[in-house]
Design a protein around this motif. Structure first.
Motif, PDB file in Angstrom:
ATOM      1  N   LYS A 133      13.524  28.143  30.633  1.00  0.00           N
ATOM      2  CA  LYS A 133      14.764  28.676  30.065  1.00  0.00           C
ATOM      3  C   LYS A 133      15.423  27.657  29.143  1.00  0.00           C
ATOM      4  O   LYS A 133      15.881  28.012  28.037  1.00  0.00           O
ATOM      5  CB  LYS A 133      15.720  29.061  31.201  1.00  0.00           C
ATOM      6  N   LEU A 134      15.469  26.389  29.554  1.00  0.00           N
ATOM      7  CA  LEU A 134      16.064  25.359  28.708  1.00  0.00           C
ATOM      8  C   LEU A 134      15.283  25.218  27.399  1.00  0.00           C
ATOM      9  O   LEU A 134      15.880  25.055  26.326  1.00  0.00           O
ATOM     10  CB  LEU A 134      16.100  24.023  29.458  1.00  0.00           C
ATOM     11  N   THR A 135      13.978  25.280  27.470  1.00  0.00           N
ATOM     12  CA  THR A 135      13.154  25.198  26.259  1.00  0.00           C
ATOM     13  C   THR A 135      13.535  26.302  25.283  1.00  0.00           C
ATOM     14  O   THR A 135      13.706  26.067  24.076  1.00  0.00           O
ATOM     15  CB  THR A 135      11.659  25.307  26.610  1.00  0.00           C
ATOM     16  N   ASN A 136      13.690  27.508  25.785  1.00  0.00           N
ATOM     17  CA  ASN A 136      14.051  28.627  24.917  1.00  0.00           C
ATOM     18  C   ASN A 136      15.493  28.544  24.437  1.00  0.00           C
ATOM     19  O   ASN A 136      15.808  28.952  23.304  1.00  0.00           O
ATOM     20  CB  ASN A 136      13.780  29.945  25.641  1.00  0.00           C
ATOM     21  N   ASP A 137      16.371  27.996  25.267  1.00  0.00           N
ATOM     22  CA  ASP A 137      17.755  27.785  24.829  1.00  0.00           C
ATOM     23  C   ASP A 137      17.821  26.756  23.706  1.00  0.00           C
ATOM     24  O   ASP A 137      18.558  26.931  22.720  1.00  0.00           O
ATOM     25  CB  ASP A 137      18.616  27.315  26.008  1.00  0.00           C
TER      26      ASP A 137
END
Length: 808
Positions: A601-605
């Protein structure tokens, strides 16, 4: 009268006729109405006929020679798509392409219709697939044994940046490569009780039984010289429906036996965070192990008669701890069914098994609670206690230390008593191998220290390898053609000759051609990502790739934090000569692995914010490619410029992605971990980017007290990156989304991101500086491709065959 030989496959016209015949008479479609999936099935069936001839001939030859067979037991076989693999190894790829062209059918379009076989997840499964191909290519008789998963691990979809798990329905429309073998069916029991009968013999009466039925897939070796068998087990109930319950109105309850059996083969690695999940995992592992061992014993008796000669004719390799219960299962068959005394059965068992360890992580060295194990497999629990008694008596005679005894016991008594499957696999095997030199040394010093003292000659090293035929010849045909043009095609059969490319490393004309191949592969990947994800990438940028399962020890988070730091630097100083780069991430997080999902999720954020920042523009892009699998890897790997192999030193057993990327001309940035050490030795210190703490330094830090907070506060870049993450810069809808992640880095940081961060950032800037010198970069890339032949799985399998299995 002998059957006539089938028509030669090197005649496109004859081959086109065979494809049309298969389309009409086996698929039931007319040429005018056939869709791409029909042409795919017809093409596979047409070529499969010739493969079957080779398959039968290989089996007959092994029987006639009385050959010793290798049996490779693995919970995963990540074989991917088979069409190109089989056609290329049979040497008919171009003939098939030409035949289809005469029918106005595009081979590449129909090839895309074949689903990836959902039989694995990561490096363990892909290694097993490479090994099976090398076994056939080296003409070693072998069977692979696994489970025929209906839905695989899962199909990964990204919704609002989060991983969503969906069933992988790869078998919905059948599988033209497989053959059901109803005659190879075995009962597999669970539960019940084991007690002595009136003669004093132990008899296990299971409370529940299922039927394991084999499905066979041919595995074609190079040049089609040998075809081996991948045998996968499907599960069926003995009685699929209780008619009395159904007729009484309990329509769901009447199918409970069918549902319980299907649960065994539905999903790879079901979440084990619940007691039910743990039980299903143990049931799965025993199911496929029992069926495989029964099949091996049955075949040996059929062809050789005497069970006592099993070690002379069968070499069983356990691929990690998942099939470790096979040790107890073979003992059960030898004692209970073949009436051998314990000592003789144990001697046969140890001589037959080899065990490959793939991890030093405690959670991956499987253990099962004693109550669960004894309830599910009561007879095996008795046998394990008997094995343990024998081992502990031997150990006591050598070392009377209670600590030593506890370390080697098959029963862990630290807290809840548990059965240690890695210890069972170790004591039940004559050979225990690590998968890289560093990993093997650490095995002796850590997880198997006591057992290594007891059996000092059992541990050996077999560094992993990959099949160049899949990961270079098929995935990067333009590079192969360039190599043929430069050094001839001898490397296709003797891969050590690829080293001759090294003499062209400084040749400017060759460098230009090599760079052109890389650019073409990057354009192909960029177009693929534009079409599938809607993201626009500049193929002239540096493609920085980290593709592997998402796990904290693999440290995707370290890469991501450096990306955030770089993003801040570019915004602060846009006037600098920054290297345009694309950070490409891909991989799946286990269903119950919350932190790994958080990292996705952080990567996509981060991608959402960075990719649309007008200040940064094309200087930095971040992409998370969903549903990473073999087919995705075949597109990404040839396009990679930089290979991220940045695990915490001492935690990655070997790696195989590092080998695939380097073989295709990517430079490695990595720690001295796993096979990175041996890659460095082969390509040279100047052609790899090494950073970070060594395994011994990591251990020393842990022993002496590790203070990540101090390191973070002394690193301005890391402090700013973590402040950005903690304050919600990348999570406007939920500013506290990553507060626990940042808290853990400050207070524990088990995987030592803080310890390596500054060195990693400095090394990334060295990468940038090297990239700006295109000639020097290309020279290093050529040297990497030229010096990777040692990492062929052919070399690895040759070592297994000579040192462990004794089949060559």
């Amino acid at each position: 009268m002998a059957a006539p030989n089938p028509p030669a496959l090197d005649n496109p016209e004859v081959l086109a006729e065979k494809i049309v015949d298969a389309l009409i008479y086996r698929i039931g479609k007319d040429q005018k109405t056939a869709r791409p999936h029909d042409w795919l099935a017809a093409t596979v069936l047409a070529i499969r006929d010739r493969i079957i001839d080779k398959w039968f001939a290989s089996t007959r030859a092994a029987h006639k020679a009385g050959a010793k067979r290798v049996y490779y037991l693995s919970l995963e076989f990540l074989i991917g798509r088979l069409l190109r693999d089989a056609f290329s190894n049979m040497g008919v790829m171009e003939e098939v392409r030409s035949a289809l062209q005469t029918l106005e059918v595009d081979l590449e379009i129909i090839r895309e219709q074949e689903p990836d076989a959902a039989l694995g997840n990561g490096g363990l499964g892909r290694l097993a697939a490479c090994f099976m191909e090398s076994l056939a290519s080296l003409e070693i008789p072998a069977y692979g044994y696994g489970i025929r998963y209906l839905n695989g691990m899962f199909r990964q979809r990204i919704d609002d940046g989060w991983q969503v798990e969906l069933p992988e329905n790869w078998l919905d429309h059948g599988n033209p490569w497989e053959f059901e073998r109803r005659e190879s069916s075995y009962k597999v029991g669970f539960g019940g009780e084991a007690a002595a009968d009136e003669t004093g013999m132990i008899k296990w009466v299971p409370a529940e039984q299922v039927i394991a039925t084999a499905f066979d897939t041919p595995v074609v070796g190079w040049r089609g010289k040998r075809v081996n068998t991948l045998r996968l087990w499907s599960a069926y109930p003995i009685d699929p429906i209780r008619l009395d319950a159904f007729n009484a109105g309990d329509h769901i309850g009447a199918l409970v036996a069918k549902n319980r059996s299907e649960a065994l083969i539905r999903v790879l690695y079901p979440a084990d965070s619940s007691p039910a999940g743990q039980e299903l995992r143990l049931r799965q592992e025993y199911f496929f192990s029992s069926a495989s061992i029964q099949d091996i014993v049955r075949r040996h008796i059929q062809y050789f008669g005497d069970i006592k000669t099993l070690p002379d004719k069968a070499a069983i390799q356990l691929n990690d701890t998942h099939p470790a219960i096979s040790v107890a299962e073979l003992m059960r068959l030898l004692i209970d069914i073949h009436n051998l005394p314990f000592a003789e059965a144990w001697d046969i068992t140890v001589k037959t098994f080899g065990y490959t360890n793939h991890t030093l992580l405690p959670e991956a060295l499987e253990s099962w609670s004693l109550p669960l194990f004894e309830r599910l497999l009561p007879r095996h629990m008795q046998i394990i206690y008997a094995i343990n008694a024998k081992i502990l008596r031997e150990a006591r005679a050598k070392n009377d230390s209670d600590e030593f005894i506890r370390s080697i016991s098959l029963i862990d008594e630290n807290g809840e008593r548990r059965v240690r499957m890695a210890n069972l696999a170790f004591v039940g095997s004559h050979s225990i191998n690590g998968v890289a030199a560093l990993h093997t040394d650490l095995m002796k010093e850590t997880v198997f220290h006591g057992l290594h003292q007891l059996y000092p000659n059992r541990i050996n090293n077999k560094t992993n390898g990959i099949t160049q035929r899949r990961w270079l010849f098929q995935s990067n045909p333009d590079l192969v053609n360039l190599a043929k043009e430069a050094i001839g095609d001898g490397f296709m059969d003797d891969f050590s000759k690829i080293a001759e490319l090294g003499k062209f490393a400084k040749d400017k004309a060759f460098q230009e051609k090599f760079s052109a191949v890389k650019l073409k592969n990057k354009i192909r990947l960029a177009e693929h990502l534009r079409r599938t994800m809607g993201v626009k990438l500049d193929p002239h940028s540096l493609f920085d790739v980290q593709i592997k399962r998402i796990h904290e020890y693999k440290r995707q988070l370290l890469n991501l934090l450096e990306t955030i730091a770089l993003y801040d630097q570019i915004r602060s100083h846009p006037e600098k000569n920054w290297v345009p780069q694309v950070k490409i991430f891909a991989g799946k997080a286990a269903s119950s692995y919350t932190r790994a999902k958080q990292i996705i999720k952080l990567t996509n954020d981060v991608a959402r914010r960075v990719n649309f920042d007008p200040v940064v523009g094309d200087l930095l892009k971040v992409v998370f490619v969903p549903n990473y699998n073999v087919s995705q890897a075949e597109i990404i790997i040839p396009a990679a410029d930089l290979s991220e192999q940045i695990s915490t030193a001492g935690m990655e057993a070997s790696g195989t992605g590092n080998m695939k990327l380097a073989m295709n001309g990517a430079l490695t940035i990595g720690t001295l971990d796993g096979a990175n050490v041996e890659i460095k030795d082969n390509v040279g210190d100047d052609n790899i980017f090494i950073f970070g703490k060594t395994a011994s330094e990591v251990l020393e830090l842990r022993q002496n007290g590790y203070n990540p907070r101090e390191l973070i506060e002394n690193s301005a870049e890391l402090t700013q990156a973590l402040n950005s993450v903690a304050s919600g810069v990348f999570a406007h809808d939920d500013p506290n989304r990553y507060s626990d992640l940042v808290h853990d880095l400050y207070n524990s940081d088990y995987f030592m991101l803080a310890a390596d961060f500054d060195d990693y950032c400095d090394t990334q800037r060295k990468v940038d500086n090297q990239w700006l010198d295109k000639s020097a970069w290309t020279e290093k890339a050529i040297i990497n491709s030229a010096n990777m032949s040692w990492f062929s799985s052919d070399r690895t399998i040759s070592e297994y065959a000579k040192d462990i299995w004794r089949v060559i």
